[in-house]
Enzyme design. Structure first.
Site, PDB file in Angstrom:
ATOM      1  N   HIS A  82     -54.019 -33.767  -0.683  1.00  0.00           N
ATOM      2  CA  HIS A  82     -53.158 -32.639  -1.024  1.00  0.00           C
ATOM      3  C   HIS A  82     -52.653 -32.780  -2.449  1.00  0.00           C
ATOM      4  O   HIS A  82     -52.267 -33.853  -2.876  1.00  0.00           O
ATOM      5  CB  HIS A  82     -51.954 -32.588  -0.070  1.00  0.00           C
ATOM      6  CG  HIS A  82     -50.999 -31.477  -0.390  1.00  0.00           C
ATOM      7  ND1 HIS A  82     -51.230 -30.177  -0.007  1.00  0.00           N
ATOM      8  CD2 HIS A  82     -49.828 -31.469  -1.063  1.00  0.00           C
ATOM      9  CE1 HIS A  82     -50.235 -29.412  -0.436  1.00  0.00           C
ATOM     10  NE2 HIS A  82     -49.366 -30.165  -1.077  1.00  0.00           N
ATOM     11  N   ASP A 161     -41.625 -24.185   9.067  1.00  0.00           N
ATOM     12  CA  ASP A 161     -41.647 -24.332   7.608  1.00  0.00           C
ATOM     13  C   ASP A 161     -41.807 -22.983   6.927  1.00  0.00           C
ATOM     14  O   ASP A 161     -41.185 -22.717   5.902  1.00  0.00           O
ATOM     15  CB  ASP A 161     -42.769 -25.272   7.160  1.00  0.00           C
ATOM     16  CG  ASP A 161     -42.880 -25.289   5.638  1.00  0.00           C
ATOM     17  OD1 ASP A 161     -41.916 -25.758   4.994  1.00  0.00           O
ATOM     18  OD2 ASP A 161     -43.891 -24.807   5.103  1.00  0.00           O
ATOM     19  N   ARG A 168     -35.229 -20.617   2.028  1.00  0.00           N
ATOM     20  CA  ARG A 168     -34.866 -21.473   0.882  1.00  0.00           C
ATOM     21  C   ARG A 168     -35.048 -20.723  -0.423  1.00  0.00           C
ATOM     22  O   ARG A 168     -34.222 -20.827  -1.335  1.00  0.00           O
ATOM     23  CB  ARG A 168     -35.735 -22.737   0.876  1.00  0.00           C
ATOM     24  CG  ARG A 168     -35.329 -23.750   1.930  1.00  0.00           C
ATOM     25  CD  ARG A 168     -36.432 -24.776   2.141  1.00  0.00           C
ATOM     26  NE  ARG A 168     -36.739 -25.498   0.907  1.00  0.00           N
ATOM     27  CZ  ARG A 168     -37.897 -26.113   0.665  1.00  0.00           C
ATOM     28  NH1 ARG A 168     -38.872 -26.100   1.561  1.00  0.00           N
ATOM     29  NH2 ARG A 168     -38.080 -26.743  -0.473  1.00  0.00           N
ATOM     30  N   SER A 183     -41.414 -30.240   4.024  1.00  0.00           N
ATOM     31  CA  SER A 183     -42.213 -29.016   4.041  1.00  0.00           C
ATOM     32  C   SER A 183     -43.693 -29.341   3.844  1.00  0.00           C
ATOM     33  O   SER A 183     -44.561 -28.907   4.620  1.00  0.00           O
ATOM     34  CB  SER A 183     -41.707 -28.087   2.931  1.00  0.00           C
ATOM     35  OG  SER A 183     -42.602 -27.031   2.691  1.00  0.00           O
ATOM     36  N   LYS A 187     -46.912 -29.815   7.177  1.00  0.00           N
ATOM     37  CA  LYS A 187     -48.178 -29.080   7.217  1.00  0.00           C
ATOM     38  C   LYS A 187     -49.374 -30.038   7.252  1.00  0.00           C
ATOM     39  O   LYS A 187     -50.353 -29.798   7.937  1.00  0.00           O
ATOM     40  CB  LYS A 187     -48.262 -28.136   6.014  1.00  0.00           C
ATOM     41  CG  LYS A 187     -47.316 -26.940   6.176  1.00  0.00           C
ATOM     42  CD  LYS A 187     -47.243 -26.054   4.937  1.00  0.00           C
ATOM     43  CE  LYS A 187     -46.310 -26.611   3.890  1.00  0.00           C
ATOM     44  NZ  LYS A 187     -45.856 -25.649   2.882  1.00  0.00           N
TER      45      LYS A 187
HETATM   46  N1  URA Z   1     -44.639 -26.765  -1.580  1.00  0.00           N
HETATM   47  C1  URA Z   1     -44.377 -26.685  -0.253  1.00  0.00           C
HETATM   48  O1  URA Z   1     -45.279 -26.546   0.560  1.00  0.00           O
HETATM   49  N2  URA Z   1     -43.096 -26.757   0.143  1.00  0.00           N
HETATM   50  C2  URA Z   1     -42.068 -26.909  -0.716  1.00  0.00           C
HETATM   51  O2  URA Z   1     -40.942 -26.969  -0.296  1.00  0.00           O
HETATM   52  C3  URA Z   1     -42.363 -26.980  -2.089  1.00  0.00           C
HETATM   53  C4  URA Z   1     -43.672 -26.906  -2.494  1.00  0.00           C
END
Ligand code: URA
Ligand code: CA
Length: 434
Positions: A82, A161, A168, A183, A187
């Protein structure tokens, strides 16, 4: 009274229990907790922070709030990669076939993404015939048979999320280490990999502006992965200038193919080697970084990585006749600008070039925008290269109605040539964290 007591606990600086965190995320996901309560809770977390255990509990609660991808039918250690996002970053397209060729299975779900160019999925879709929508059965079968598949995100990964991220964004609570780290990691964990390698970027073109914040985020995510039983390593890399030389969807496929054929740029290949080595280590195919880097080099030199890329494209229905023969990119207008100065390139403003590429049609400002796969910018030079008058500096690929001279002029203003050498050359990979 629930959930007010949970908000008050965090507001007053207490450490939340796993039970509180699980219940808060469950109740918010199923609609029992209102947005204004979740917003107050997020602000309390933003101001008071979370320790490693709370952050891991939050990550796991969010990972379990949606679908969990089960990769257990694929033998071997499945490794996911990632990146926190950057410009001219084709690392995934290069490193995934390389490690797959070394026997590390890559079962990747990738997003479309907003911003300068599309996501990995959009880039792959610029290949004629390529389809990113495989059923779960087809996806798993392809990874079992050829070691690699990349699909668009169909499952509902980390539902909480998605809701919390939107909240947010609207409440000034994005820039919090525990919230960002949970976050991203929720994932990755829901997507099913056994081990994770993260490319955490800093600089002008990155989500994290400073190296110090990128290091903190990397440490936090590595700690979460480790506590969650998914070995995680991170590489901290610079996004002060574009990583590679291509900004645009088909252009980035062209750059990835060139890199797999042994013609990758210095900065790009440094990151490919660093990340590839870490993926081979966590995937059980290299003992240490030196061995991992050597294997990555060999996989490029022997052409095995490129052959795996072609096999992968073919398996997902894409045309392969062009691979290794001619570029994929064909635009209505093509314009090459030459250099007028002599010296060293000391700055390339990636964010600005990304914005220009996006305005040319390479990226999306809104979710529903269409992208043009063939437009974008290709640089002939990278950061710290020397240039002479008359040398080609960049080519732009535009739509039929684009004002190419105006675009070229804008781009030229973001490539800074200094008569003498750069005072200080910043390495692209600054640290490995595990
Ligand atoms: N990328 C994400 O997936 N989440 C965040 O909070 C910030 C960047
Ligand atoms: Ca800069």
């Amino acid at each position: 009274m629930w959930p007010v007591e949970c908000i008050e606990h965090k507001r007053d600086g207490n450490i939340l229990t796993k039970i509180e965190i699980d219940r808060f995320i469950q109740d918010y996901t199923n609609g029992t907790i209102a947005d204004y309560q979740a917003a107050a809770w997020l602000m309390a977390v933003f101001l008071r922070g979370m320790n490693a255990r709370e952050t891991t509990d939050l990550t796991m609660a969010m990972a379990h709030s949606g679908d969990l991808v089960d990769l257990s039918s694929i033998p071997g250690i499945k490794v996911d990669k990632h990146s926190t996002g950057g410009i001219a970053d084709t690392t995934t397209l290069i490193v995934a076939p390389l490690v797959a060729a070394a026997g590390v299975p890559v079962a990747k779900m990738s997003g479309r993404g907003l911003g300068f160019t599309g996501g990995t999925v959009d880039k792959l879709e610029s290949i004629p015939g390529f389809h990113i929508e495989l059923s779960e059965q087809q996806f798993l079968r392809q990874v079992r048979s050829i070691g690699i598949a990349v699909i668009g995100q169909s499952a509902e990964i980390a539902a909480a999320d998605k809701l919390l991220y939107a909240l947010r964004d609207a409440t000034g609570t994005v820039e919090s280490m525990p919230l960002i780290a949970s976050s991203i990691m929720s994932k990755k964990i829901a997507a099913g990999a056994d081990a994770i390698v993260l490319d955490v970027k800093y600089g002008d073109g990155a989500f994290m502006k400073t190296k110090e914040n990128a290091r903190r985020l990397a440490h936090t995510m590595v700690e979460i992965g480790t506590l969650a039983g998914r070995p995680t390593r991170a590489v901290v890399t610079s996004m002060e200038a574009p990583l590679g030389t291509a900004i645009g969807n088909s252009l980035e496929i062209d750059e990835a193919v060139e890199a797999l054929a042994g013609k990758g740029g210095r900065r790009l290949m440094e990151v490919v080697s660093a990340i590839g080595a870490q993926m081979l280590i966590v995937g059980g195919k290299a003992a240490d970084e030196a061995e991992g880097r050597k294997k990555i080099e060999e996989l490029v030199r022997s052409g095995r990585g490129l052959a795996k890329f072609a096999e992968f494209v073919k398996a997902q229905g894409g045309s392969t006749a062009w691979i290794g023969k001619r570029p994929l990119t064909k635009a209505s207008q093509v314009f090459t600008a030459v250099c007028t100065d002599v010296g060293c390139i000391t700055e390339i403003h990636g964010r600005a070039l990304g914005d220009i590429a996006m305005s040319m049609g390479a990226g999306r400002a809104r979710k529903e925008d269409a992208i043009d796969p063939m437009v974008g910018i290709r640089l002939f030079k990278e950061l710290y290269d020397e240039v002479r008058p008359g040398e080609p500096l960049f080519t732009i690929y535009g739509k039929a109605d684009a004002d190419m001279t105006a675009i070229a002029q804008k781009i030229a203003g973001h490539i800074i040539v200094t008569p003498s050498q750069a005072a200080q050359m910043e390495p692209v990979v600054s640290e490995m964290i595990f």
